[in-house]
Scaffold this motif. Structure first.
Motif, PDB file in Angstrom:
ATOM      1  N   PHE A   5       0.846  -1.178   0.000  1.00 26.28           N
ATOM      2  CA  PHE A   5       0.000   0.000   0.000  1.00 26.28           C
ATOM      3  C   PHE A   5       0.880   1.225   0.000  1.00 26.28           C
ATOM      4  CE2 PHE A   5      -2.357  -3.355   2.088  1.00 26.28           C
ATOM      5  CZ  PHE A   5      -3.448  -3.421   1.238  1.00 26.28           C
ATOM      6  N   LEU A   6       0.642   2.117  -0.943  1.00 27.64           N
ATOM      7  CA  LEU A   6       1.410   3.347  -1.029  1.00 27.64           C
ATOM      8  C   LEU A   6       0.558   4.463  -0.455  1.00 27.64           C
ATOM      9  CD1 LEU A   6       2.788   2.864  -4.639  1.00 27.64           C
ATOM     10  CD2 LEU A   6       3.951   2.421  -2.497  1.00 27.64           C
ATOM     11  N   THR A   7       0.938   4.973   0.697  1.00 29.07           N
ATOM     12  CA  THR A   7       0.175   6.043   1.312  1.00 29.07           C
ATOM     13  C   THR A   7       0.374   7.316   0.513  1.00 29.07           C
ATOM     14  OG1 THR A   7       1.960   6.705   2.781  1.00 29.07           O
ATOM     15  CG2 THR A   7       0.419   5.026   3.609  1.00 29.07           C
ATOM     16  N   PRO A   8      -0.613   8.224   0.545  1.00 29.86           N
ATOM     17  CA  PRO A   8      -0.476   9.467  -0.210  1.00 29.86           C
ATOM     18  C   PRO A   8       0.801  10.233   0.117  1.00 29.86           C
ATOM     19  CG  PRO A   8      -2.717   9.235   0.562  1.00 29.86           C
ATOM     20  CD  PRO A   8      -1.920   8.110   1.187  1.00 29.86           C
ATOM     21  N   LEU A  20       5.784  -0.789 -10.611  1.00 32.34           N
ATOM     22  CA  LEU A  20       5.538  -2.018  -9.866  1.00 32.34           C
ATOM     23  C   LEU A  20       5.507  -3.172 -10.857  1.00 32.34           C
ATOM     24  CD1 LEU A  20       2.516  -0.707  -7.756  1.00 32.34           C
ATOM     25  CD2 LEU A  20       4.914  -0.731  -7.082  1.00 32.34           C
ATOM     26  N   ARG A  21       6.429  -4.101 -10.728  1.00 30.82           N
ATOM     27  CA  ARG A  21       6.418  -5.311 -11.559  1.00 30.82           C
ATOM     28  C   ARG A  21       5.629  -6.360 -10.800  1.00 30.82           C
ATOM     29  NH1 ARG A  21      12.745  -5.673 -13.017  1.00 30.82           N
ATOM     30  NH2 ARG A  21      12.790  -4.080 -14.624  1.00 30.82           N
ATOM     31  N   ALA A  22       4.582  -6.880 -11.424  1.00 28.48           N
ATOM     32  CA  ALA A  22       3.727  -7.844 -10.730  1.00 28.48           C
ATOM     33  C   ALA A  22       3.470  -9.058 -11.610  1.00 28.48           C
ATOM     34  CB  ALA A  22       2.408  -7.195 -10.335  1.00 28.48           C
ATOM     35  N   ILE A  38       2.973  -1.726 -13.499  1.00 30.03           N
ATOM     36  CA  ILE A  38       2.081  -0.606 -13.197  1.00 30.03           C
ATOM     37  C   ILE A  38       2.975   0.607 -12.970  1.00 30.03           C
ATOM     38  CG2 ILE A  38       0.368   0.321 -11.601  1.00 30.03           C
ATOM     39  CD1 ILE A  38      -0.185  -2.660 -10.814  1.00 30.03           C
ATOM     40  N   VAL A  39       2.696   1.700 -13.672  1.00 34.36           N
ATOM     41  CA  VAL A  39       3.495   2.913 -13.522  1.00 34.36           C
ATOM     42  C   VAL A  39       2.661   3.948 -12.768  1.00 34.36           C
ATOM     43  CG1 VAL A  39       4.725   4.774 -14.702  1.00 34.36           C
ATOM     44  CG2 VAL A  39       4.802   2.444 -15.618  1.00 34.36           C
ATOM     45  N   TYR A  59       9.788  -1.494  -7.957  1.00 33.90           N
ATOM     46  CA  TYR A  59       9.478  -2.450  -6.896  1.00 33.90           C
ATOM     47  C   TYR A  59       9.121  -3.764  -7.573  1.00 33.90           C
ATOM     48  CZ  TYR A  59       9.282   1.490  -3.687  1.00 33.90           C
ATOM     49  OH  TYR A  59       9.589   2.594  -2.940  1.00 33.90           O
ATOM     50  N   ASP A  60       9.861  -4.809  -7.246  1.00 38.98           N
ATOM     51  CA  ASP A  60       9.622  -6.112  -7.844  1.00 38.98           C
ATOM     52  C   ASP A  60       8.628  -6.882  -6.979  1.00 38.98           C
ATOM     53  OD1 ASP A  60       9.660  -8.512  -9.172  1.00 38.98           O
ATOM     54  OD2 ASP A  60      11.805  -8.873  -8.905  1.00 38.98           O
TER      55      ASP A  60
END
Length: 173
Positions: A5-8, A20-22, A38-39, A59-60
């Motif tokens: 989770f990326l907080t504001p 984010l590589r998912a 996801i960019v 982030y992998d």
């Protein structure tokens, strides 16, 4: 699986794009994407897939599933317990709003990025603080206060709905 989770505050403090590589991405529109990126730029997802930006922080998340934020359609964000009992009556408003801010962080950390809080005028202050990004929390939609009088006429109900809208209600309960 694990969640990220990326907080504001974290996202807004980042000037470089985040990638984010998912392994698996649920796009929120019914598609399941595999082995994609996801960019995120600022506080917005700008795209899914494609080449990584050259200056991105990566982030992998290989082996993990990324989902859209969840929505809770009935949450009382300011409710909290003290000594095993529901707090509220006689409580200083400052204490209540701080408990609401704490609940907002816990709600966001649990994956809920939007909540609908029916029936607390004080929700407006927390909603606005989250929107201004001075405290982390989910997007808050509030009715401010429910309409509970069953003896109101249609004209009286319309008047109250117009008042709530003018006061900043997001929906009517």
């Amino acid at each position: 699986d694990a969640c990220l989770f990326l907080t504001p505050a974290l996202v807004l403090g980042q000037e470089r794009p985040i990638a984010l590589r998912a392994t698996t991405v649920l796009d929120g529109k019914g598609k399941i994407l595999h082995n994609t990126t996801i960019v995120v730029e600022g506080s917005k997802i700008t795209r899914i897939g494609g080449a990584l930006p050259a200056d991105a922080v990566i982030y992998d998340l290989s082996g993990l599933t990324v989902t859209p934020g969840w929505i809770d359609t009935h949450a009382h964000i300011l409710w909290h317990f003290t000594n095993g009992r529901l707090a509220g009556r006689g409580e200083p408003p400052e204490q209540a709003i701080l408990a609401g801010a704490e609940n907002g962080v816990a709600t966001l950390n649990a994956g809920f990025t939007t909540i609908q809080s029916p029936g607390s005028p004080e929700d407006k202050y927390l909603r606005d603080a989250v929107a201004r990004e001075i405290v982390p929390g989910p997007r808050i939609l509030t009715s401010l206060q429910p309409i509970t009088n069953s003896k109101l006429t249609p004209d009286e109900i319309r008047h109250i709905v117009q008042e709530r809208k003018a006061q900043g209600a997001d929906f009517i309960k």
